[in-house]
Scaffold this active site. Structure first.
Site, PDB file in Angstrom:
ATOM      1  N   CYS A  56      30.344   3.139 -31.030  1.00  0.00           N
ATOM      2  CA  CYS A  56      29.571   3.975 -30.109  1.00  0.00           C
ATOM      3  C   CYS A  56      30.337   4.217 -28.820  1.00  0.00           C
ATOM      4  O   CYS A  56      30.265   5.302 -28.232  1.00  0.00           O
ATOM      5  CB  CYS A  56      28.231   3.303 -29.794  1.00  0.00           C
ATOM      6  SG  CYS A  56      27.081   3.279 -31.167  1.00  0.00           S
ATOM      7  N   CYS A  87      -2.804 -19.082 -52.975  1.00  0.00           N
ATOM      8  CA  CYS A  87      -2.968 -18.426 -51.673  1.00  0.00           C
ATOM      9  C   CYS A  87      -4.351 -17.781 -51.677  1.00  0.00           C
ATOM     10  O   CYS A  87      -5.212 -18.156 -52.472  1.00  0.00           O
ATOM     11  CB  CYS A  87      -1.844 -17.445 -51.367  1.00  0.00           C
ATOM     12  SG  CYS A  87      -1.780 -16.014 -52.456  1.00  0.00           S
TER      13      CYS A  87
END
Length: 384
Positions: free
Chosen positions: A201, A326
């Site tokens: 960049c 679960c």
């Protein structure tokens, strides 16, 4: 095509969070249950720069429950042109500290795990432990390869974006998507050896406002995957040309010429009606829900180890026959698959606690017969 929601919802939102996210909850398709899924989700963001900064802002605003932010850099003055969660007063400070601050300002109930580290092969699994999906906002291809490798091993989605100058690419990789969906990985887009030396960049620049657009799309892809709405960018690459204000997409399909490596056998399921027989045969019960969930009751005799802890070190759980539990089943499947890969004979309780509790309620009904498969009194106690 749509994919199933990535996470199970939390049971309830706080009054404050419900009010804060009210405009999400009236969205058709997302709604209150989608917002509860966002609250249950754990997203890892690798990189707190041009892409990671708007991603963190968007995820926190959306009400994501946990965000792990991984970056080893400090804020520089030149970052402020595009890395919108940092301020002038942050210059010289760790970038991950900005994530903690802005998330707390936007969404006090969002927990941010700040990891000041550079992700590499030796620490990647630890840094990403417990994440439901990963967003890659890093700035070197070497790190991107490491992120892709660990998400492929874990079988979790990778929401991926890259920006250079005035152009951006965004897609989703997933090595183990739901059945019927093609697996697509980074090497399908960039085969090994196809990427040379990339300009930085600092050398070629980056259009700051494009970071906000691309980061927002990365966050949207994560939200869609978590809640199961819309069509994710799996098998498609979104291409943005900021100078011409054009967007397009390129199809992305698996490029592997050889047959894909066999996937590990998924954990089988056992029905609630068969649970007593499993216990009698010596199976251990493992509840992988969170602390707040198990406070409302567990199946008697179950051991509680939260999902993130299981995934971080499945070998630490004693091998043998394990029935994983679960609330509904999705988290149990992930835990059971990890345990099976570590050598355990793990299976999933089909329907999870919801199915078990429903079974008890039906047996308590005055219409239930004597042969209704009622569990013994010792197994029926202790449910809040």
């Amino acid at each position: 095509m749509p994919v199933p929601p990535l996470v199970e919802p939390v049971a309830v939102l706080s009054d404050a969070e419900s009010a804060r996210t009210a405009r999400h909850q009236v969205l058709a398709g997302l709604g209150e249950i989608g917002q509860r899924r966002l609250r249950a989700a754990h997203v890892a963001v690798v990189g707190a720069g041009g892409l990671g900064a708007p991603v963190v802002l968007a995820l926190a605003a959306a009400g994501i429950g946990e965000i792990t932010v991984i970056d080893d850099d400090d804020v520089e003055l030149s970052n402020l042109q595009r890395q919108v969660m940092h301020r002038r007063s942050d210059v010289g400070r760790p970038k991950v500290d900005s994530a903690v601050r802005v998330a707390a300002d936007l969404s006090p109930e969002t927990v941010v795990h700040a990891k000041r580290a550079r992700l590499a092969s030796e620490n990647a699994a630890d840094l990403l432990a417990g994440a439901d999906l990963v967003i890659d906002g890093t700035d070197t291809f070497e790190t991107r390869l490491e992120v892709a490798a660990v998400t492929e091993r874990l079988g979790i989605p990778l929401v991926w974006g890259v920006i250079q100058e005035f152009a951006a690419q965004i897609t989703v990789f997933w090595s183990a998507p739901p059945q019927g969906t093609d697996a697509v990985v980074l090497s399908d887009l960039y085969p090994a050896g196809s990427v040379g030396e990339l300009p930085t960049c600092a050398a070629v620049g980056v259009f700051g406002a494009l970071c906000l657009q691309a980061g927002s799309i990365l966050a949207m892809e994560a939200i869609k995957l978590i809640t199961g709405i819309g069509d994710p960018l799996l098998g498609r690459v979104l291409v943005i040309d900021a100078l011409r204000a054009k967007t397009g997409e390129v199809p992305l399909r698996p490029s592997r010429a050889t047959a894909p490596a066999p996937q590990p056998e998924r954990a089988p399921h056992v029905a609630v009606a068969d649970l007593e027989a499993e216990i009698a045969a010596g199976a251990a019960l493992l509840d992988v829900r969170e602390d707040a969930e198990v406070a409302d009751g567990m199946i008697p005799g179950a051991q509680h180890v939260p999902l993130a802890q299981v995934l971080a070190d499945p070998a630490a759980i004693d091998a043998g026959r394990i029935v994983v539990i679960c609330q509904v089943g999705a988290r149990a499947r992930r835990a059971a698959d990890a345990l099976r890969a570590a050598g355990a004979d793990a299976v999933v309780l089909a329907g999870g606690m919801d199915a078990w509790t429903t079974g008890l309620e039906s047996l308590d009904s005055p219409h239930s017969g004597a042969d209704g498969g009622k569990m013994s009194d010792s197994n029926a106690e202790g449910v809040a």
